[in-house]
Design an enzyme around this catalytic site. Structure first.
Site, PDB file in Angstrom:
ATOM      1  N   ALA A   1      36.375  38.617  41.762  1.00 47.42           N
ATOM      2  CA  ALA A   1      36.473  39.699  42.743  1.00 47.42           C
ATOM      3  C   ALA A   1      35.419  40.749  42.433  1.00 47.42           C
ATOM      4  O   ALA A   1      34.980  40.869  41.294  1.00 47.42           O
ATOM      5  CB  ALA A   1      37.860  40.338  42.710  1.00 47.42           C
TER       6      ALA A   1
ATOM      7  N   GLU B   1      40.014  46.244  40.803  1.00 45.18           N
ATOM      8  CA  GLU B   1      38.931  46.545  41.752  1.00 45.18           C
ATOM      9  C   GLU B   1      39.115  47.930  42.373  1.00 45.18           C
ATOM     10  O   GLU B   1      38.133  48.627  42.660  1.00 45.18           O
ATOM     11  CB  GLU B   1      38.840  45.470  42.843  1.00 45.18           C
ATOM     12  CG  GLU B   1      38.643  44.043  42.335  1.00 45.18           C
ATOM     13  CD  GLU B   1      37.431  43.897  41.425  1.00 45.18           C
ATOM     14  OE1 GLU B   1      36.487  44.701  41.532  1.00 45.18           O
ATOM     15  OE2 GLU B   1      37.440  42.981  40.582  1.00 45.18           O
TER      16      GLU B   1
END
Ligand code: ZN
Length: 887
Positions: A302, A338
């Site tokens: 990610a 993230e």
């Protein structure tokens, strides 16, 4: 960015904007620090990019134009930008004050990844607009603008486009000053087919039909940011949204998968207000999407693009057909990681890749903090100790490096995304937070974020912020742990009980797995925050120099590092170790796991006999904390693998594990239970997988029964255990079984499930089937990003076979791996080997294929194999003796 995680993890991504813009300093001359390394001459700095891109989705090419508003800071005849795989049609330069348009001549340097534009006369200092027309490539691995192909809901071939720019691939999409300190704002406009959805960092400002069945989507202007954070995606998408923290969070995924994105969306909505408060600065963009893409990468799982996180589907979609409990929990953890980057990395960015750990160590630490906050029952504290152990594993080898390290090339930047940056970074931050206290630490973070918002920072800026809010003495500790490599070793001297307190002398040295004697002769020294307890109150000190005297309240078995926040190893005397092992069942789970890991690691490295470590391992109650038991099973299996070539010893270990932990599996049951604790749901697949590997008849019988049923009914195995049960079957597969799984892989359209089946094929112990998997990986059948995962799956049981195969087909295999992941792929393949015969093979590979500065990952694999094979005879004989003594 989040590390690539194994797909089958169970066995082991419109407020009014101008008001925001006005409040921030721009990427001006004075924000570019002349002392930073750069590959670009410091003659000009960009302020704003206006990019227009028209992708040719079928032809895998794109056309682009960019108008860059820049300041020339030194008179020059040429401007040098980063560019890779771009072709230029025209270049013009015009002063902001007006006047003549200068035409530039383009010269591309492929090796340096630069484009130089030379103008007919010298350009004076001042503000200009550079306008470039160019074309580029759409890649099939995750670098720059790339395509991912899949079967859509109707089973038809479909293709989506995404971008991946970190560390240095924005230059494949737009000619740019592609270094993190050149912050600028971006306007992105795309010409795309009318039927598809286009996503970028910011919401669309306008969308209108244009000729040729296309529409023009113009996105709002981004805040000032680094080029590596720009994002664009295009596809047949669904987008689900929710209001959160005054903004809009969303999950974007291929059409028809909306329900699978709900878990991630709920996580985003939980985390955003929590981070708004923790960081003290509210999330500044109008929306935050997480965009899911099919497939995988050998480099990352990610990526934290500002306002538009990208995540491979396996790490974001909660698919009831295949997602394991571990996979479901990982979705939350990846979101937490993230999203932490939206502040730590995106709002405040490291000045240069030397400080990459600031991004990654911090986000890794924050993911566990958020997980502990929202899911205290998931055992994130145990995971943090697991991260420490992973870090020490590498940090105790000669080839380690300091957290803050020199990065000078693109390849070195790619290699900087390693366990030291992530896991040692996380462990050191955890230790520093514990030293400062959580409230002071959070205040320091708030001050740091506020002080450096929309700018770049260095590691020392964080320590200065912490000291300024009250964490006195923190800088000295932080400096030692971030600028020196390696692991401190605390040896405990004889203890004395005086007036109800334990007096103890600690001697500091350095723990090394592969150079014990040299490290002992001239060890590095650290200021180490040490904690100790005898079961009651905790004594604290910071070591200064070789020896430290400590008075610990109470008299009883002494334990260092209670809570396991310290980044160091502890070596007890044999008597102290025995007393502590006897108390192990009463200790907190996090300490049980920490002490067992500490002791086993010291035994394996030869600091103490194997017996000491094994006494701790054997003292762990089989009915103990599920998350600790899960980790302990991994320790047993490590021992099992180290006995490779001695079937009797392996059988002894296997039967011991089945005897001790089989009842725990019976108690948990073979199938998931409604409402059971999350950690039980994690332990079950681990037990099934390991007992299946050890050929426990009950597990093998159930696996066969479920497989037979699954062959006619794909829903016969509960989705959360599908990869686990099929993993047991695949491991022991014969040709017919392998064919049956292959057949199902071909027939499955769900992208995550389909990829799982292809990887399962790589689990076969049978060498002929392992070869068939490798050959299948080189065909077009699995899909361009799935094949490399099949090869790594084979390498787990057959490292030499996989490595020989890759070396024989290197050019072909390289096409299956994203550029950023190529140099560390070989390290991945070698991860399960302890065969010293592999060392010259790895050396030859590095010499033939990697620049000298880029060989670090391979060198680590070599160091590990060398040290483990050197210790093997002693480990073997001492373990056999212990097994005999403890029937
Ligand atoms: Zn990250």
């Amino acid at each position: 960015m989040k590390f690539a995680v194994a797909l089958l993890a169970s066995a082991a991504l419109a407020l009014s904007f101008p008001s925001v813009l006005a409040a921030q300093p721009r990427g001006q001359v004075d924000t570019v620090d002349p002392s930073l390394p750069t590959q670009l001459p410091r003659t000009a700095v960009p302020n704003h990019y206006a990019i227009t891109v028209t992708p040719n989705v079928a032809g895998l090419t794109f056309e682009g134009t960019v108008a860059i508003d820049l300041d020339v800071i030194k008179p020059t005849r040429e401007l040098v930008l980063n560019a890779a795989d771009l072709k230029f049609a025209s270049a013009t330069l015009r002063s902001a004050k007006g006047g003549a348009v200068l035409a530039g001549r383009a010269r591309v340097n492929g090796d340096e990844q630069t484009a130089t534009f030379t103008f007919p006369r010298a350009i004076a200092t001042g503000t200009y607009r550079l306008t470039l027309a160019y074309s580029g490539k759409i890649n099939t691995q995750a670098n720059g603008l790339f395509a991912l192909d899949y079967k859509n809901k109707e089973g038809k071939d479909a293709r989506s486009l995404f971008t991946q720019f970190e560390a240095a691939d924005a230059r494949r999409f737009v000619p740019s000053w592609d270094e993190p300190d050149y912050k600028a704002s971006f306007d992105l406009t795309v010409h795309v087919p009318t039927a598809v959805m286009a996503v970028s960092n910011m919401p669309a400002a306008s969308s209108r039909p244009i000729s040729g069945g296309l529409k023009e989507v113009r996105f709002q202007t981004t805040p000032t940011m680094s080029s590596y954070l720009l994002f664009f995606a295009l596809g047949d998408f669904d987008r689900i949204t929710k209001p959160a923290g005054g903004k809009e969070v969303g999950v974007v995924m291929s059409r028809g998968n909306g329900s699978k994105g709900q878990f991630a969306l709920d996580a985003e909505a939980q985390i955003l207000p929590y981070y708004n408060d923790y960081f003290g600065t509210p999330y500044p963009l109008p929306k935050l999407d997480n965009v899911a893409g099919p497939g995988q990468s050998q480099f990352f799982g990610a990526m934290e693009n500002w306002g538009a996180i990208f995540t491979f589907e396996y790490a974001i979609l909660n698919d009831p057909a295949i997602t394991t409990e571990a996979g479901r929990q990982d979705i939350f953890v990846v979101e937490a990681h993230e999203m932490a980057h939206q502040w730590f990395g995106d709002l405040v960015t490291m000045a240069w890749w030397d400080d990459l750990w600031l991004n990654e160590g911090f986000a890794s630490w924050m993911e566990e903090k958020a997980t502990e906050h929202f899911h205290p029952d998931w055992g994130a504290d145990i995971d943090r100790v697991g991260a420490r152990e992973g870090a020490i594993g590498l940090d105790s080898l000669n080839s380690t490096h300091p957290i803050v390290q020199q990065v000078r090339t693109v390849e070195q930047a790619n290699q900087a995304f390693d366990t030291i940056a992530y896991s040692k970074g996380e462990s050191v931050i955890a230790m520093l937070e514990d030293f400062a206290g959580p409230d002071v630490w959070r205040d320091g973070i708030r001050r740091y974020i506020a002080a450096h918002a929309y700018q770049n920072s260095r590691t020392t800026d964080l320590w200065a912020a912490q000291e300024s809010v009250g964490a006195r003495g923190l800088s000295v500790i932080a400096k030692d742990f971030t600028t020196q490599p390696g692991v401190p070793l605390m040896s405990i001297g004889p203890v004395q009980c005086v007036n109800g307190s334990t007096l103890v002398s600690l001697t500091q040295s350095q723990f090394s797995a592969d150079r014990r004697d040299p490290a002992a002769a001239s060890p590095l020294l650290w200021h180490v925050p040490v904690k100790a307890t005898t079961g009651g109150a905790v004594a604290k000190t910071v070591t200064a120099g070789r020896t430290t005297q400590l008075s610990v309240p109470g008299c009883g078995p002494l334990m260092l590092n209670p809570g396991q926040q310290g980044y160091y190893r502890t070596l007890y005397t044999p008597q102290q170790a025995a007393a502590l092992a006897a108390r192990l069942p009463q200790l907190a789970p996090v300490d049980q796991y920490g002490i067992i890991s500490d002791s086993m690691s010291l035994s394996l490295a030869g600091y103490q006999p194997m017996q000491t470590g094994l006494d701790f391992l054997g003292a762990m109650p089989a009915n103990g904390n599920a998350k600790v038991v899960q980790r302990i099973l991994g320790r047993w299996d490590d021992l099992f693998e180290r006995m490779d070539g001695d079937p009797a010893a392996q059988a002894d270990i296997a039967s011991r594990v089945v005897r001790a932990y089989g009842p725990r599996l019976l108690q948990l049951g073979f199938a998931p239970k409604q409402g059971e604790p999350a950690v039980d749901a994690l332990l079950r697949p681990t037990l099934i997988g390991l007992l299946g590997k050890y050929r426990d008849p009950a597990v093998l019988a159930e696996a066969s029964r479920l497989f037979a049923a699954w062959k006619t009914n794909p829903d016969a195995i509960p989705g959360s255990l599908k990869s686990t049960w099929l993993g047991v079957i695949a491991r022991n597969a014969d040709a017919a079984t392998w064919d049956a799984i292959h057949e199902r892989a071909r027939a499955t359209t769900g992208t995550v499930e389909r990829a799982s089946f292809y990887q399962l094929l790589g689990r076969a112990k049978d060498e002929a089937l392992a070869r068939r998997t490798l050959e299948l990986a080189l065909t077009d059948e699995p899909g361009k990003t799935i094949s490399s995962g099949m090869i790594t799956a084979v390498a787990a049981a057959h490292p030499r076979l996989a490595i020989d195969f890759v070396l024989a087909h290197l050019a072909q295999v390289n096409q299956l791996i994203d550029i950023s992941g190529r140099s560390s792929f070989m390290q991945r393949l070698a991860a399960s080997s302890r065969d010293s015969a592999l060392i010259p093979v790895l050396q030859d590979f590095a010499q033939a294929n990697l620049a000298e500065s880029d060989r670090k990952p391979v060198q680590r694999a070599i160091d590990r194999i060398r040290s483990e094979s050197a210790q093997a005879p002693r480990i073997r004989s001492e373990t056999l003796a212990w097994l005999k003594l403890h029937p």
